[in-house]
Structure formats: structure tokens, C-alpha cells
Design a protein around this motif. Structure first.
Motif, short mmCIF file in Angstrom:
data_model
loop_
_atom_site.label_atom_id
_atom_site.label_comp_id
_atom_site.label_asym_id
_atom_site.label_seq_id
_atom_site.Cartn_x
_atom_site.Cartn_y
_atom_site.Cartn_z
N ASP A 44 -1.84 2.07 6.32
CA ASP A 44 -1.74 1.99 4.86
C ASP A 44 -3.07 2.36 4.19
O ASP A 44 -4.14 2.25 4.80
CB ASP A 44 -1.39 0.56 4.43
N ASP A 45 -2.97 2.71 2.92
CA ASP A 45 -4.09 2.80 1.96
C ASP A 45 -4.91 4.09 2.02
O ASP A 45 -5.81 4.26 1.22
CB ASP A 45 -5.07 1.61 2.10
N HIS A 95 2.70 4.81 -0.56
CA HIS A 95 2.14 3.49 -0.83
C HIS A 95 1.87 3.39 -2.34
O HIS A 95 0.98 2.66 -2.76
CB HIS A 95 0.87 3.32 -0.01
N HIS A 99 -2.14 1.79 -5.76
CA HIS A 99 -2.27 0.46 -5.17
C HIS A 99 -2.27 -0.66 -6.21
O HIS A 99 -2.96 -1.68 -6.05
CB HIS A 99 -3.52 0.37 -4.28
N PRO A 135 2.41 -1.66 -2.37
CA PRO A 135 1.12 -2.28 -2.09
C PRO A 135 1.24 -3.79 -1.88
O PRO A 135 1.97 -4.46 -2.63
CB PRO A 135 0.29 -1.97 -3.34
N TRP A 136 0.58 -4.31 -0.89
CA TRP A 136 0.62 -5.72 -0.46
C TRP A 136 2.02 -6.18 -0.07
O TRP A 136 2.28 -7.36 0.09
CB TRP A 136 0.08 -6.66 -1.56
N HIS A 190 -4.72 -0.38 8.70
CA HIS A 190 -5.28 0.25 7.50
C HIS A 190 -6.35 1.26 7.88
O HIS A 190 -7.28 0.91 8.62
CB HIS A 190 -5.87 -0.82 6.57
ZN LIG Z 1 -2.11 -1.36 0.82
#
Ligand SMILES: [Zn+2]
Length: 234
Positions: A44-45, A95, A99, A135-136, A190
Motif C-alpha cells: 500500500d501507499d 488506494h 490517502h 486508506p486505513w 507498505h
Molecule cells: Zn494506506
């Protein structure tokens, strides 16, 4: 009018049963446990010029495929990394745009921005972008419908090592992921974001995780391959 908006927001964005109901029923958190021994690594990210190329190199050495849930705003700044991810046979997921936490957005704003992120990622990767990971892993009332409208659905994970936290050492990350590495597992890592420098620990943990998968006879595939197997087998 303002009061009505506030009540709507509280009910639809914060009512936990509603969110948990959707999560249990509709959101993909793991693949099939029977059938071929497959599992999915997800990152992710990113994309991140400091870390993503190094992750790609480690995956290539192990012959593993993964899914990168990219932040569309970062993808626009690093289009060559999006192309490199796709060219190496990995899957690109969304994603979101930047974010932003779903609880800080209106449901209709989430839909518009998820649609925009999907279009950007499709264009940059040259691939269909089948899945959304908010996100999250957080939802509001617009998240799941947007995931179905602009993608095939929403994907979370079966195992998270908390590698965004710089206090998690590589050995802790590897141990958590190895414990969660089973047929059907979706592991989240990540390659950007989180605490400054945290992806260094992720990179240090990655070879042990790849070796554990090899030892257990688990093939690491993309989320679409993992979920596609379920579709074929049911
Ligand atoms: Zn994330």
C-alpha cells in the motif's frame, strides 16, 4: 439544513454495525483456503521512488507477483514507477486519490474521487484496475458502492504486520507475516507512507517472507489471481 447534514454524516459515517456488516458480507479479506496453495502479497501507499524499485527487485529475484494499491496522486508524480510495476507482471489496485480518511469525506465525494483515481491509475498502468483498498481500510457510506461502481470490489487483508510503524523491526514484521502466511492469505505491507524510514524494515523483512512462502509451497500471486481461483472453484 446544517443540522440535517450533520445527523446524516454521523449516522452514515459512524454507525459501526453498518460498516461491520458490509465488511463481513462483501469485502474480500482472503482468498480460498482449499484448491491450489496460493497467497497474495499486497503493498500500500506507493509508488515511492525510494522504495518501490527495491521492492520490485526483491520480488523479481523470488519470481513472486504482488498487488500494489497505489495512491493516484503519487502515481501521477511517478508515472514511470506505475509502468514498471505493470511491466513486471504485478497488479495495480487503487488506494484512492490522496490517502484521505473516509470519515473526513462525504459519501458522494468519496465516489467522485475514487472514480477519478481509478481513471488515473488505468491510464498510467495500461491495465484494468480491478480492486479498491480504501486508506486505513476505513469506510463511509460511499466507499463500498464506489468500490463496486468503479472496480470489481473492495479488498482488505487477512494479515497485517503493522509495518508502517517504525518501531516494528524487520524480525517482528517477518514473524507476523510468516504466521499469517497460509493458503488464501492476503498480506498487507507498505512500500511508502507510515513513519519516515519504515519501508526499510519492510524491505529487510521481505526476503524471509518470500523464503517462508517457498518452503511452504505457497505461490505468491496477484489479488485477481487469488480471487479468480475462488470464482472458478465455486
Ligand atoms: Zn494506506
Amino acid at each position: 439544513m446544517i443540522l440535517a447534514g450533520l445527523v446524516f454524516w454521523l449516522v452514515w459515517d459512524f454507525y459501526p454495525d453498518w460498516v461491520h456488516h458490509i465488511r463481513r458480507r462483501a469485502v474480500i479479506q482472503h482468498g480460498p483456503e482449499g484448491g491450489s496453495p496460493l497467497a497474495a502479497l499486497t503493498f500500500d501507499d506507493g509508488p515511492d521512488p525510494r522504495y518501490t524499485p527495491r521492492v520490485l527487485q526483491v520480488l523479481a529475484q523470488a519470481g513472486a507477483r504482488a498487488t500494489f494499491f497505489l495512491v493516484a496522486g503519487k502515481a501521477q508524480q511517478n508515472p514511470e514507477l506505475v509502468k514498471a510495476i505493470a511491466a513486471a507482471g504485478h497488479e495495480v489496485g487503487s488506494h484512492g486519490m490522496d490517502h484521505r480518511h473516509a470519515w473526513l469525506e462525504w459519501p458522494w465525494s468519496v465516489d467522485r474521487r475514487i472514480g477519478r483515481a481509478a481513471a488515473i491509475l488505468r491510464r498510467l498502468s495500461g491495465q484494468p484496475v480491478h480492486y479498491l483498498r480504501p486508506p486505513w481500510g476505513m469506510f463511509n457510506a460511499g466507499t463500498y458502492p464506489a468500490g463496486m461502481r468503479h472496480h470489481r470490489g473492495v479488498v482488505l487483508w487477512s494479515c497485517s504486520a503493522g509495518d508502517w510503524n517504525i518501531r516494528r523491526q524487520a524480525r517482528d514484521i517477518a514473524a507476523t507475516l510468516e504466521a499469517g502466511l497460509k493458503p488464501g492469505a492476503i498480506l498487507v505491507l507498505h512500500d511508502s507512507g507510515g513513519d519516515p524510514g519504515a519501508p526499510e524494515h519492510t524491505l529487510a523483512a521481505l526476503p524471509a517472507v518470500l523464503e517462508a512462502a517457498r518452503r511452504r509451497g505457497l505461490k505468491l500471486v496477484t489479488v485477481s489471481e487469488l480471487v479468480g481461483q475462488r470464482r472458478q472453484s465455486t
